[in-house]
Design a protein around this motif. Structure first.
Motif, short mmCIF file in Angstrom:
data_model
loop_
_atom_site.label_atom_id
_atom_site.label_comp_id
_atom_site.label_asym_id
_atom_site.label_seq_id
_atom_site.Cartn_x
_atom_site.Cartn_y
_atom_site.Cartn_z
N HIS B 84 95.32 62.73 -22.88
CA HIS B 84 95.78 61.34 -22.84
C HIS B 84 94.71 60.35 -22.46
O HIS B 84 94.93 59.16 -22.52
CB HIS B 84 96.97 61.22 -21.86
N ASN B 85 93.57 60.83 -22.02
CA ASN B 85 92.49 59.89 -21.73
C ASN B 85 91.13 60.49 -22.07
O ASN B 85 91.01 61.71 -22.26
CB ASN B 85 92.55 59.41 -20.27
N ASN B 86 90.20 59.63 -22.11
CA ASN B 86 88.85 60.06 -22.48
C ASN B 86 88.26 60.94 -21.37
O ASN B 86 88.52 60.73 -20.20
CB ASN B 86 87.98 58.81 -22.69
N ASP B 95 89.19 63.78 -14.46
CA ASP B 95 89.68 63.07 -15.63
C ASP B 95 90.54 63.94 -16.54
O ASP B 95 91.08 63.48 -17.51
CB ASP B 95 88.53 62.41 -16.40
N ASP B 97 93.76 65.00 -16.94
CA ASP B 97 95.04 64.64 -16.32
C ASP B 97 96.08 65.71 -16.57
O ASP B 97 97.26 65.47 -16.52
CB ASP B 97 95.51 63.28 -16.82
#
Lengths: 231, 711
Positions: B84-86, B95, B97
């Protein structure tokens, strides 16, 4: 002529007994069972002395009524209440109505007759001029008691006493300073009443004297024993 | 000891039974659980069927999706989840998640056979293991390896070729079908790139560096973390990672290699599923928010995955009143709450092995329940086969956690409590109010009844009858009636003595006057003993009657009595003198206060009272014992006691002693005793506003009468 005594008494046995006894002593006796008959007869002719019961048949205070009426008819007629009711209240009421004496039915026949004859004697003494001997008079300071007329004088003023009251004063004053207990007083006054009645007689006596003399304090109470005449 | 409950306590106790209603409701809601489970199973199965039907309608999406579908071998499979994120290539896991359970563990059980037959490694390095997570973001595949390694061996910077050092091996099949191998090792922590290996797997000889595959090496407390990035465009349908570990730079020491599958043989590589956006979007649309849907092929490999089980579904506390918030806080304490976070072994899975899958692939739809890793939640699984051309080519698996049931139950429970607790409180309050009212009325009735008759048995006040129409009012009226009748009777008794004496006096006079007449008529009968006896009897009767009416005459006399101040000490002194004369056999002890005691009252009555007390004491004492008269006198109170030694009063008579016609004399005495003496004492005490008490004294035994008079 024999004296006429009227007896108003609803109890036949007592009425007859008294009638018999009085007749034996030579009195002429007329007896009535209720107020109406007595009233009728008295209106025609008054007797010389009346013996009244208070409760007459269905009238609780019939005797009082009769007494009031008789006093209206004659101011000097001797009236004696002879009743079973011995409460202070009745005694006071009877004497206030003008009765000369108030006796309860405990009184013995001889005593009753003595009372009656004493009353007659007093009555006679009023009519007859004063010729009594000195011995018949007791003088105690300011007090003067005439034993024939049963009259009492304080500082030369006459005090109207009932016979009972007269006997009480007589007993006390005869031996000043001697304490007379209630029993002795009763015996001398020839009445059978309880202590509190004697107390009320004494009270009435004092009041009668105090009416004449505010500072009268000769009749002294000795608590728990009786009374005495202070010389 | 028996416990005595008041009426109020009893009623409140009974009202507690209303609490049974919420309790039964609670049991009922709990009982609803199995019903809810069944219905949830059913609905989940129907949903799974619906998704399967949609997929059957558009087989293209499914079939074009996975070229790996034809791979039949029992190989490993990797489903690439969307991140869901870079991801920053920095060797830190923050990071990522993903839940911890997305990480797959590899240890000595995942040991890959060594490259050569040469020296067999006898020692497995201590604690050597790694955790791996993979994901896709944008155009890249990201992978992170958290390696536990005690001795990190870095490559030798002096060597141009690959050193004997710890490294990551990557093997993949490109979209064009080429088999490529890479190695990633570093001389020091930091950025690194991959080396492309020669095609021949036997030789670990690097061809050149491959800069498209980037990584970052970071040392950690237990070893090192390696984070890498591979462009999706490089990856075909197969991919494998292994970690090679050595504890020595000596090339003769063999590597220990662990991983999902060997990187040597193209046929042994794990298949990889990179989710297509079409299928994902379809599933996103079809899937319910609080459930998770899996699409698997006939080899149980995950083709697509959507949804999340861990969704919290709480009502928002904002916009609610404070009491509601407090109430829900209380409910959260009482009721079992849905678990918002839990670990599930399937979270990171790429192949599914459940029973329901097995039966779905055989063509039968099923549903089953399983617990999460830490058993803090239950997950319902329903599977439905996907048939194309009457052949099962895969299955839809839907999962939902039991939170929904719990929420439903809690909702029902909250509503139940919201209704039944106010009902209970209201009901209890009503019962308490009613009970209080009832108790108050009964208590006041009791107090009235108690006060109606004083301790010494006299009627004190008028009993107020209640106007109320109910049973208590009835009871009150009944009491009032009873008491008034009792009072009348009591009055009758009290006046009987004087009435009796009055009524008897007339016949007595008849007898007396008759006797006297008889005596006078015949004087000689004077000696007649019978007549004398009769007269004695009459005399005695007369005395009795006089005593009988004494009390009532005194009551009348009291009404006319006047109070005067006199010296009580002096009165006592003279009285006792008098008694000494009257009762010469007895001795008297008089104790007076030092100063004179002045009192306002009726001295005659006091004397009369004293007479009665003394005569009473004389009657009960023996002549050798003195009678003690004690007077104490202060500002407020005067107390006068007459004490004699002799028999005690019976206990039960203490209070009644001073009533009319009560006598405790046992022995017959000559004088008549009618029980009026102490009644007179009480009358006198009452007249002066005082009290009279009788006590038994001890050592020496005796009786003490005390009169308390107020100044």
């Amino acid at each position: 002529m024999a004296k006429i005594i009227g007896i108003v008494e609803d109890e036949p046995a007592i009425r007859d007994n008294y009638t018999d006894a009085l007749r034996r002593y030579g009195y002429d006796v007329q007896s009535y069972p209720n107020r109406q008959q007595a009233q009728q007869a008295f209106r025609k002719q008054l007797p010389d002395l009346v013996l009244l019961d208070i409760g007459l048949e269905d009238e609780v205070d019939g005797g009082f009524e009769l007494c009031r009426e008789l006093r209206n008819l004659s101011a000097v007629l001797p009236i004696i209440f002879l009743t079973a009711r011995d409460s202070d209240f009745d005694t006071v009421a009877g004497l206030r109505l003008g009765a000369d004496d108030y006796l309860t039915k405990d009184v013995s026949l001889p005593h009753l007759i003595a009372r009656i004859s004493a009353l007659f004697r007093r009555l006679d003494a009023v009519n007859v001029s004063k010729e009594s001997t000195q011995e018949d008079t007791i003088i105690q300071g300011d007090l003067e008691l005439d034993m024939n007329r049963f009259s009492c004088q304080w500082k030369n003023q006459k005090i109207d006493l009932t016979l009972t009251e007269f006997w009480i004063i007589h007993t006390l004053a005869k031996y000043p300073g001697h304490v007379k207990n209630r029993e002795q007083l009763m015996k001398d006054a020839n009445i059978v009443v309880d202590d509190s009645t004697i107390t009320s007689h004494i009270k009435r006596l004092r009041k009668k004297f105090e009416a004449l003399d505010k500072d009268f304090d000769r009749v002294d109470t000795v608590y728990g024993i009786g009374y005495r005449w202070k010389a | 000891m028996r416990i005595h409950f008041s009426l109020k306590a009893k009623l409140v106790l009974f009202s507690v039974s209303i609490l049974l209603i919420p309790w039964v409701g609670y049991k009922y809601v709990r009982g609803m659980e199995s019903f809810l489970k069944t219905s949830l199973e059913e609905s989940l199965r129907v949903k799974a069927q619906a998704i399967a039907n949609v997929l059957e309608q558009s087989p293209d999406i499914l079939l074009t999706q996975a070229p790996v579908l034809d791979v039949k071998q029992n190989t490993e499979h990797l489903y690439l989840r969307t991140l869901h994120n870079n991801i920053q290539l920095d060797g830190y896991t923050e990071d990522w998640d993903l839940d911890q359970d997305l990480f797959q563990n590899f240890d000595q059980h995942h040991l890959i056979k060594p490259d050569k037959a040469t020296p067999t490694h006898t020692n497995y390095p201590d604690n050597f293991s790694f955790q791996q997570a993979t994901g896709r973001f944008g155009r890249y595949l990201y992978a992170i390896f958290k390696v536990h390694d005690k001795h990190i061996i870095y490559s030798n910077p002096t060597q141009t070729l690959l050193s004997h050092a710890d490294h990551l091996r990557i093997a993949l099949v490109t979209p064009s079908g080429e088999f490529q191998r890479y190695i990633m090792q570093t001389e020091a922590p930091g950025k690194l790139a991959a080396w492309i290996m020669q095609e021949k797997p036997e030789q670990n000889i690097p061809l050149r560096s491959e800069n498209r595959i980037q990584g970052f090496w970071q040392e950690s407390a237990k070893g090192y973390t390696l984070e890498i990035r591979i462009p999706i465009s490089m990856i075909g349908n197969k991919l494998a990672f292994t970690i090679a570990n050595t504890d020595s730079a000596d090339p003769e020491v063999p590597y220990t290699i662990i991983g999902a599958s060997s990187t040597r043989d193209v046929n042994k590589l794990a298949t990889i599923m990179i989710p297509s956006s079409d299928l994902d979007h379809l599933l996103q649309k079809l899937n319910h928010e609080s459930s998770r849907v899996w699409i698997i092929d006939s080899q149980r490999r995950v083709l697509a995955l959507a949804g999340n089980l861990s969704n919290a579904t709480y009502d928002n506390d904002e916009n609610r009143s404070l009491p509601a918030i407090l109430l829900s806080a209380v409910y959260r304490l009482i009721l079992q709450q849905p678990v918002t976070r839990f670990e599930d072994i399937l979270s990171g899975a790429s192949k599914l092995n459940g029973r329901e899958i097995t039966s779905a692939l055989k063509g039968t739809a099923t549903a089953s329940w399983r617990a999460t890793t830490h058993k803090n939640a239950t997950i319902l699984t329903a599977a439905w086969p996907i048939r194309i051309n009457n052949q099962v080519i895969g299955a839809v698996m839907l999962e939902q956690n039991s939170n929904r049931i719990l929420l439903l139950q809690n909702k029902a429970m909250e509503e139940l409590f919201n209704i039944s607790i106010p009902v209970f409180l209201g009901g209890t309050l009503l019962v308490i109010l009613f009970a209080s009212r009832l108790t108050t009325r009964i208590t006041s009735l009791r107090n009235q009844a108690e006060n109606a008759i004083s301790k010494d048995g006299r009627f004190t006040a008028v009993f107020p009858a209640s106007n109320s129409q109910d049973e208590i009012g009835d009871l009150s009226r009944c009491f009032a009636d009873l008491l008034s009748r009792l009072q009348q009777y009591n009055q009758y008794l009290e006046t009987m003595a004087s009435k009796l004496s009055h009524e008897l006096r007339t016949p007595l006079t008849v007898v007396r006057s008759s006797l006297e007449n008889m005596q006078q008529l015949n004087p000689q009968t004077t000696e007649n003993t019978y007549l004398t006896r009769a007269q004695d009897g009459v005399e005695r009767l007369n005395n009795i009657l006089t005593r009988l009416s004494e009390a009532s005459r005194l009551e009348q006399a009291i009404q006319q009595m006047e109070k005067e101040a006199f010296n009580l000490s002096e009165l006592l002194t003279t009285c006792i003198e008098g008694y000494r004369g009257v009762y010469p056999d007895n001795s008297f002890e008089l104790h007076l206060p030092e100063s004179d005691c002045m009192f306002i009252g009726a001295p005659d009555l006091i004397v009369q009272m004293l007479d009665k007390l003394i005569s009473n004491a004389i009657d009960f004492t023996e002549t050798q014992h003195p009678i003690t008269i004690l007077l104490t006198c202060n500002q407020e109170q005067i107390s006068l006691s007459v004490q004699n030694q002799g028999p005690h009063l019976p206990d039960e008579m203490h209070e009644n002693l001073f009533n009319s016609m009560v006598s405790v004399r046992h022995a017959k005495t000559s004088a008549a005793h009618l029980g009026l003496g102490l009644f007179i004492v009480r009358l006198v005490a009452d007249y002066h506003g005082g009290q009279v008490n009788a006590y038994n004294t001890h050592k020496p035994d005796g009786v003490k009468f005390t009169i308390h008079l107020h100044q």
